[in-house]
Design an enzyme around this catalytic site. Sequence first.
Site, PDB file in Angstrom:
ATOM      1  CD  GLU A  49      -2.247   1.449   2.880  1.00 10.49           C
ATOM      2  OE1 GLU A  49      -2.680   2.565   3.055  1.00 10.49           O
ATOM      3  OE2 GLU A  49      -2.344   0.391   3.570  1.00 10.49           O
ATOM      4  CG  ASP A  53       0.020   7.034  -1.123  1.00  7.76           C
ATOM      5  OD1 ASP A  53      -1.087   7.274  -1.284  1.00  7.76           O
ATOM      6  OD2 ASP A  53       1.091   7.664  -0.494  1.00  7.76           O
ATOM      7  CG  ASP A 122      -6.140   1.550   3.183  1.00  5.71           C
ATOM      8  OD1 ASP A 122      -5.781   2.603   2.522  1.00  5.71           O
ATOM      9  OD2 ASP A 122      -5.963   1.467   4.283  1.00  5.71           O
ATOM     10  CD  GLU A 125      -3.328   4.462  -1.553  1.00  2.87           C
ATOM     11  OE1 GLU A 125      -3.260   5.581  -1.777  1.00  2.87           O
ATOM     12  OE2 GLU A 125      -3.204   3.954  -0.413  1.00  2.87           O
TER      13      GLU A 125
END
Length: 229
Positions: A49, A53, A122, A125
């Site tokens: 994650e 991101d 989440d 990502e």
Amino acid sequence: MDKNNYLQKLKEFENKINVKFNNIGLLKQAFTHSSYANENDLCSNERLEFLGDAVLEIVVSDFLYQIYPLKDEGYLTKKRAKNVCESALCKVAKELDLGAILLLGRGEESSAGRKKCSTLSDAFEALLGAIYLDQGLATIFEILEKYLVDEIVNDSLIFEDYKSSLQEFVQADKKRSITYKLIKNEGPAHDRTFTISVYMDNIKMGIGVGKTKKEAEQNAAKEALNKLA
């Protein structure tokens, strides 16, 4: 969940997004929530994650730079914030039906974790992080062009960026500054609640609560704007 059945689910998902993983273990990790990882002594999707991101931000920035050649930095920053926020990613995650393939612990499963926007965003990502490691940046561009670019161009995502609005308000007076402070962090790792205060100089202007720090900051900024209005 039976290992063979889950492996079949992963293969079906590969077909859906048209990406064949070299390391299917990365795809499984992308969908392994921390609650399940803790119960089964596995690696969660949190590191993926983190990576996803960063990858998401740079690819969306590139798209915006190409799509809007005459727009300034301020406009591009707002558009990026709108299109990488939790609600935007949650919408894409639901379109991909990530909730159906997540590996959740018992507590998260019983609390409707498959429908939580924080969990779904989440996971999306983390998926991007896994694709980046396995396939490279070019495939990330293909995935986001398929699932996110139309939303960017059509401006169809509904999201009010309260943090940016508050920052703009403060910038009118260059002597003032905005800071956000984490007040408390409650709950288990798979179901945390964050409380954040926003200060104009040293004056507390708002308090926000959310399932992520970003959400709590937005809610704090919203309360500050309401007071200033």
